[in-house]
Design a protein around this motif. Structure first.
Motif, PDB file in Angstrom:
ATOM      1  N   ILE A 123       0.819  -1.211   0.000  1.00  0.00           N
ATOM      2  CA  ILE A 123       0.000   0.000   0.000  1.00  0.00           C
ATOM      3  C   ILE A 123       0.855   1.264   0.000  1.00  0.00           C
ATOM      4  O   ILE A 123       0.401   2.327  -0.434  1.00  0.00           O
ATOM      5  N   SER A 124       2.091   1.161   0.464  1.00  0.00           N
ATOM      6  CA  SER A 124       2.969   2.338   0.490  1.00  0.00           C
ATOM      7  C   SER A 124       3.226   2.889  -0.916  1.00  0.00           C
ATOM      8  O   SER A 124       3.682   4.021  -1.066  1.00  0.00           O
ATOM      9  N   ARG A 125       2.914   2.108  -1.952  1.00  0.00           N
ATOM     10  CA  ARG A 125       3.096   2.584  -3.328  1.00  0.00           C
ATOM     11  C   ARG A 125       2.088   3.667  -3.700  1.00  0.00           C
ATOM     12  O   ARG A 125       2.299   4.415  -4.648  1.00  0.00           O
ATOM     13  N   ILE A 126       0.968   3.735  -2.966  1.00  0.00           N
ATOM     14  CA  ILE A 126      -0.038   4.756  -3.254  1.00  0.00           C
ATOM     15  C   ILE A 126       0.497   6.108  -2.804  1.00  0.00           C
ATOM     16  O   ILE A 126       0.868   6.285  -1.641  1.00  0.00           O
ATOM     17  N   PHE A 150      -3.280 -15.429   4.793  1.00  0.00           N
ATOM     18  CA  PHE A 150      -3.386 -14.514   3.671  1.00  0.00           C
ATOM     19  C   PHE A 150      -2.022 -14.272   3.030  1.00  0.00           C
ATOM     20  O   PHE A 150      -1.879 -14.296   1.808  1.00  0.00           O
ATOM     21  N   LEU A 151      -1.004 -14.026   3.842  1.00  0.00           N
ATOM     22  CA  LEU A 151       0.307 -13.673   3.312  1.00  0.00           C
ATOM     23  C   LEU A 151       1.033 -14.867   2.701  1.00  0.00           C
ATOM     24  O   LEU A 151       2.038 -14.701   2.024  1.00  0.00           O
ATOM     25  N   GLU A 152       0.537 -16.056   2.944  1.00  0.00           N
ATOM     26  CA  GLU A 152       1.157 -17.233   2.342  1.00  0.00           C
ATOM     27  C   GLU A 152       0.568 -17.542   0.970  1.00  0.00           C
ATOM     28  O   GLU A 152       1.033 -18.447   0.281  1.00  0.00           O
ATOM     29  N   ASN A 153      -0.452 -16.796   0.569  1.00  0.00           N
ATOM     30  CA  ASN A 153      -1.124 -17.078  -0.693  1.00  0.00           C
ATOM     31  C   ASN A 153      -0.708 -16.061  -1.751  1.00  0.00           C
ATOM     32  O   ASN A 153      -1.049 -14.879  -1.664  1.00  0.00           O
ATOM     33  N   GLU A 154       0.012 -16.547  -2.762  1.00  0.00           N
ATOM     34  CA  GLU A 154       0.555 -15.662  -3.786  1.00  0.00           C
ATOM     35  C   GLU A 154      -0.541 -15.013  -4.606  1.00  0.00           C
ATOM     36  O   GLU A 154      -0.441 -13.840  -4.993  1.00  0.00           O
ATOM     37  N   GLN A 155      -1.622 -15.746  -4.900  1.00  0.00           N
ATOM     38  CA  GLN A 155      -2.698 -15.184  -5.710  1.00  0.00           C
ATOM     39  C   GLN A 155      -3.401 -14.021  -5.004  1.00  0.00           C
ATOM     40  O   GLN A 155      -3.768 -13.035  -5.643  1.00  0.00           O
ATOM     41  N   CYS A 156      -3.570 -14.154  -3.691  1.00  0.00           N
ATOM     42  CA  CYS A 156      -4.190 -13.066  -2.935  1.00  0.00           C
ATOM     43  C   CYS A 156      -3.310 -11.821  -2.967  1.00  0.00           C
ATOM     44  O   CYS A 156      -3.798 -10.705  -3.179  1.00  0.00           O
ATOM     45  N   LEU A 157      -2.028 -12.012  -2.753  1.00  0.00           N
ATOM     46  CA  LEU A 157      -1.112 -10.879  -2.782  1.00  0.00           C
ATOM     47  C   LEU A 157      -1.058 -10.248  -4.171  1.00  0.00           C
ATOM     48  O   LEU A 157      -0.964  -9.025  -4.312  1.00  0.00           O
ATOM     49  N   ILE A 160      -4.127  -8.056  -4.566  1.00  0.00           N
ATOM     50  CA  ILE A 160      -3.984  -6.788  -3.853  1.00  0.00           C
ATOM     51  C   ILE A 160      -3.027  -5.860  -4.595  1.00  0.00           C
ATOM     52  O   ILE A 160      -3.282  -4.659  -4.763  1.00  0.00           O
ATOM     53  N   THR A 161      -1.915  -6.420  -5.065  1.00  0.00           N
ATOM     54  CA  THR A 161      -0.950  -5.612  -5.810  1.00  0.00           C
ATOM     55  C   THR A 161      -1.577  -5.013  -7.060  1.00  0.00           C
ATOM     56  O   THR A 161      -1.358  -3.839  -7.396  1.00  0.00           O
ATOM     57  N   SER A 162      -2.373  -5.811  -7.770  1.00  0.00           N
ATOM     58  CA  SER A 162      -3.058  -5.319  -8.958  1.00  0.00           C
ATOM     59  C   SER A 162      -4.029  -4.204  -8.609  1.00  0.00           C
ATOM     60  O   SER A 162      -4.130  -3.198  -9.331  1.00  0.00           O
ATOM     61  N   ALA A 163      -4.751  -4.359  -7.508  1.00  0.00           N
ATOM     62  CA  ALA A 163      -5.703  -3.330  -7.083  1.00  0.00           C
ATOM     63  C   ALA A 163      -4.985  -2.032  -6.740  1.00  0.00           C
ATOM     64  O   ALA A 163      -5.445  -0.937  -7.098  1.00  0.00           O
ATOM     65  N   ILE A 164      -3.847  -2.134  -6.055  1.00  0.00           N
ATOM     66  CA  ILE A 164      -3.094  -0.935  -5.689  1.00  0.00           C
ATOM     67  C   ILE A 164      -2.609  -0.206  -6.934  1.00  0.00           C
ATOM     68  O   ILE A 164      -2.651   1.027  -7.015  1.00  0.00           O
ATOM     69  N   SER A 600     -11.203  -6.490  -6.970  1.00  0.00           N
ATOM     70  CA  SER A 600      -9.997  -7.240  -7.314  1.00  0.00           C
ATOM     71  C   SER A 600     -10.017  -8.634  -6.691  1.00  0.00           C
ATOM     72  O   SER A 600      -9.649  -9.629  -7.339  1.00  0.00           O
ATOM     73  N   MET A 601     -10.451  -8.739  -5.443  1.00  0.00           N
ATOM     74  CA  MET A 601     -10.537 -10.046  -4.789  1.00  0.00           C
ATOM     75  C   MET A 601     -11.600 -10.910  -5.464  1.00  0.00           C
ATOM     76  O   MET A 601     -11.396 -12.120  -5.655  1.00  0.00           O
ATOM     77  N   ALA A 602     -12.741 -10.313  -5.824  1.00  0.00           N
ATOM     78  CA  ALA A 602     -13.783 -11.078  -6.514  1.00  0.00           C
ATOM     79  C   ALA A 602     -13.290 -11.578  -7.870  1.00  0.00           C
ATOM     80  O   ALA A 602     -13.566 -12.722  -8.272  1.00  0.00           O
ATOM     81  N   THR A 603     -12.527 -10.750  -8.576  1.00  0.00           N
ATOM     82  CA  THR A 603     -11.963 -11.154  -9.865  1.00  0.00           C
ATOM     83  C   THR A 603     -10.988 -12.310  -9.689  1.00  0.00           C
ATOM     84  O   THR A 603     -10.946 -13.255 -10.492  1.00  0.00           O
TER      85      THR A 603
END
Length: 621
Positions: A123-126, A150-157, A160-164, A600-603
């Motif tokens: 999130i610091s990228r915003i 959550f942090l162990e799941n690459e797809q979730c991260l 989130i990265t895509s959403a940011i 983004s999570m729904a996608t």
């Protein structure tokens, strides 16, 4: 120099009237005459005469307003005076309450919101500080309860990265338009005030301002020479907000109206925080800015404000935190922390009830107890949901549990209020015990650790079974009582998810089945309720406060668990929540980052389904 007089004259002295400056009306000599050594004479009030045709219309309106305010003075402590303290100008200032205890209070430092470091780095990228703070404090703070999976799941991260990245692109490319002059139509304001007061029949709450005074505020705001104090304006705007959110009938541009009211209060909040007083009106203003969705209902007319506080609905946790700090400070000054304290008691003992106490005095004490327990619960919710330290430390209060009827008269109309109060306070005490246990350091032994967690789970389950919240939900006949039942359900579901997720013996890449099942049930109830037109605009805060943990858990299990059950059904619920967020945020551009995260999570969940179908086809080939 202060005058030694005590009695207050009913009008300003002749000298202050002629100079149009503020007079403290102390006899035999006011402060200003005392300081200058001038003669101080109080003249009898002149009877009101018929206005001459030569007088301006504006002066006539002012006199009408002043007469109305005078009639309200005894009820709500209004004090009108001519002029400013230092500037001898032809103007008038109206204050909800005048008090010598005005002070610039030092607020507690706002603590850094606890979120997983990996999420904070993303999130610091915003670049936009407001959007970054909103996501950290209003969305991702909930991941502190489920961060390990959550942090162990690459797809979730990746989602989130895509959403940011999308949020950053949106902010870099959007055009900045000049601010629009926004206002609430007078007729709509009156409708919302009328709707708000139509529910005022519960003894547990007293509105600090008269309805007639609030109804006059739109006219007062249009008069250039009238200066209305920040406290009254904040109360006025937040009452309009509660009417907008709780009114079943759809309002055109509802999101825009909420944004208008939020901006009005934000513009007032800085001056209010500098000049806040220890008064019931300021206490009410603090609560309206600080309250969370499931604790706010009692303070905005025991029924109608069941959804939200203004600052939470607009994702302004910092403002809400500051307002809560003021609510705690003011309530302590007003005696809410010591309702049942007697001078003869030891510090660690609660007082016993007096053998006899006049009825009205006991009702008032019950109101204070009622208010205090809600403040205590709000403090607990800030700890749980937003990682804030407690503002009400153990041992700082002596308050018995109130009679839920407040006046001792049980009435069917307040049945759901009483049930909600008792059930939600029971849950708050469990949450407090859990948080204190976490703060002391969890038991390193997995078996002992899980035994403690199981004890907490059993206590929460008892709340659901004792009150049959799901059954009550089916019995509720109006949208406000439905909210009370929903709040108990959602609050207990969320706590159960957190507790099951905390069990060490269940730690793995697969989420506990109980947590997933409860998340599924919570999201489905949310979907069924918000699909109704009567509840369609219960607010963004309902997602932020009640549904983000179930939403994240359900998404995480869809993405990370190849054996996820009810995939199609859950995808429908997740997709619906995404569409709902897009609908309610459409008119509120400032909250679009929240919608982008949800979408983004729904996608990502839909993409998981497509990937599995692709692998199944490849395997079959």
């Amino acid at each position: 120099m202060m005058s030694t007089g005590h009695a207050l004259a009913t009008i300003s002295c002749g000298r202050c009237q002629s100079k149009k400056i503020r007079c403290n009306r102390v006899t035999p000599r006011c402060d200003r005459c005392e300081a200058t050594g001038a003669e101080c004479t109080y003249l009898p009030r002149k009877p009101r005469t018929k206005k001459q045709g030569t007088k301006s219309l504006e002066k006539g309106v002012l006199l009408e307003v002043l007469e109305r305010l005078k009639r309200l003075e005894e009820h709500c402590g209004l004090d009108t005076f001519a002029g400013n303290q230092d500037n001898e100008v032809d103007s008038m200032s109206i204050s909800s309450v005048e008090s010598e205890n005005t002070r610039n209070t030092t607020l507690p430092e706002t603590p850094t919101t606890i979120v997983p470091p990996g999420i904070r780095d993303i999130i610091s990228r915003i670049k936009d500080e407001g959007s970054r703070s909103m996501l950290l404090s209003s969305v991702f703070c909930h991941l502190q309860q489920i961060e390990s999976c959550f942090l162990e799941n690459e797809q979730c991260l990746c989602a989130i990265t895509s959403a940011i990245s999308e949020i950053q692109f949106m902010q870099d490319t959007q055009l900045t338009e000049p601010p629009e002059e926004l206002s609430i139509p007078k007729d709509l304001a009156q409708q919302l005030i009328d709707y708000y007061y139509s529910f005022c029949h519960f003894e547990g709450f007293k509105i600090p301002l008269e309805k007639s005074f609030l109804s006059s505020i739109p006219d007062l705001l249009e008069i250039p020479h009238v200066q209305l104090d920040c406290t009254s304006q904040i109360i006025y705007y937040t009452i309009l907000l509660q009417g907008i959110v709780t009114k079943p009938e759809a309002l055109p541009r509802r999101g825009t109206l909420i944004h208008i009211l939020y901006q009005k209060c934000v513009s007032l909040s800085e001056d209010w925080l500098k000049n806040v007083k220890d008064t019931p009106a300021d206490f009410f203003a603090a609560l309206t800015l600080a309250r969370k969705p499931d604790t706010f209902q009692y303070h905005t007319n025991e029924l109608t404000n069941s959804q939200m506080s203004l600052s939470l609905e607009c994702c302004d946790i910092d403002l809400s935190w500051k307002a809560l700090a003021q609510a705690c400070r003011i309530s302590k000054a007003l005696g809410f922390f010591s309702v049942d304290e007697t001078p003869s008691e030891g510090d660690n003992q609660l007082s016993t009830e007096p053998e006899s106490l006049p009825y009205q005095a006991e009702v008032e004490r019950n109101r204070k107890r009622f208010e205090f327990w809600h403040i205590l619960r709000t403090d607990c919710l800030f700890r749980m949901c937003f990682g804030k330290p407690t503002l009400i430390p153990a041992g700082s209060w002596k308050v018995n549990f109130p009679d839920p009827t407040i006046n001792g008269v049980d009435h069917e109309s307040s049945r759901f209020i009483q049930i909600h109060f008792i059930a939600s306070m029971r849950l708050a005490l469990i949450v407090m015990k859990y948080l204190d246990w976490v703060d002391r350091g969890k038991d390193p032994d997995p078996v002992s650790h899980d035994a403690t967690i199981d004890g907490f789970i059993d206590e929460v389950q008892l709340i659901l079974s004792d009150w049959d919240a799901e059954g009550l939900l089916q019995m509720a006949t109006n949208h406000v009582d439905i909210w009370f039942c929903v709040d108990v359900l959602f609050s207990t579901y969320k706590m159960l998810i957190v507790l099951y997720q905390s069990k060490k013996c269940n730690q793995s890449h697969i989420l506990p089945s109980q947590a997933v099942e409860i998340s599924r049930k919570s999201v489905k109830i949310f979907q069924s309720l918000l699909a109704s037109s009567a509840h369609a605009y219960w607010g963004v805060s309902l997602i932020l406060f009640h549904q983000f943990i179930p939403f994240f858990i359900l998404c995480l299990d869809i993405i990370g668990n190849p054996d996820h059950a009810n995939l199609e059904e859950d995808l429908v619920s997740i997709g619906w929540m995404s569409d709902y967020a897009e609908m309610v945020i459409k008119e509120r551009v400032g909250l679009k980052p929240v919608m982008i995260i949800i979408k983004s999570m729904a996608t990502a969940c839909q993409q998981t389904k497509m990937d599995r179908l692709g692998r199944a086809v490849d395997a079959g080939a």
